[in-house]
Enzyme design. Sequence first.
Site, PDB file in Angstrom:
ATOM      1  N   CYS A  76       0.867  -1.178   0.000  1.00 53.01           N
ATOM      2  CA  CYS A  76       0.000   0.000   0.000  1.00 53.01           C
ATOM      3  C   CYS A  76       0.896   1.219   0.000  1.00 53.01           C
ATOM      4  CB  CYS A  76      -0.929  -0.001   1.205  1.00 53.01           C
ATOM      5  SG  CYS A  76      -1.986   1.465   1.297  1.00 53.01           S
ATOM      6  N   GLU A 117      -4.304   0.829  -5.394  1.00 48.17           N
ATOM      7  CA  GLU A 117      -3.405  -0.224  -5.836  1.00 48.17           C
ATOM      8  C   GLU A 117      -3.306  -0.142  -7.354  1.00 48.17           C
ATOM      9  OE1 GLU A 117      -1.446  -1.817  -4.146  1.00 48.17           O
ATOM     10  OE2 GLU A 117      -2.275  -2.295  -2.162  1.00 48.17           O
TER      11      GLU A 117
END
Length: 224
Positions: free
Chosen positions: A2, A105
């Site tokens: 992340c 993402e």
Amino acid sequence: MCGRFALFAPLAEIAEYFDLDAAGAAALPPHYNVTPGRAVAVVREREGVRRLDRLKWGLVPFWAKDASIGHRLVNARLDGLAGKPSFREAFTRRRCLIVANGFYEWAPAAGGRRQPFFIRPRVEPLLALAGLWERWRTAEGQTLETCVIVTTDATAELAPIHDRMPLLVGRDAHSRWLDPRTGLADANEIAAGAPAVEAWAVSFAVNDPHNDRADLIEPVAPSR
């Protein structure tokens, strides 16, 4: 992993969702492209009281010789927390929840350009990303508090986008994660009970860390 997320919820919504002590909360400006090295909003608990604090994203272990190590310690794999020196002490003593409306993402796309996706909770108003924090002191005695996002294997619904994701802590598991007695087996149970999310493709404009505006999370047609 992340590497970017967004937080634009009003303080009152954050305080209600995380059962915060109002005295510990501070006003937060909205951000739609939070990057490593920035100050982020985290929930910490001490003696049963939860506070909203700001910590720098990028963990600097207490034993580090200088703060530059934080550039590399942005994410921490759940399966390595108990064994890696960078995270072991924080895992056993210093837990936090990193507040987010959603995270980004990147998935492979035609032509080799990775397509960004915005991922947000399907039902819950906010996401709680499992985190660890540390307190580091400079040679001059100044204190720096930092944090890292804990990651785990992606769920079946997110695996086509990326094989890793933040460990998402459901509302009923906030106390469980914040309790340093919660071990790896329990943490894996928390990961398995992650709240449902939804994802959509967004503009490549999010790739530029200088961009920080509301239209970054708006849906677009995926690149082909």
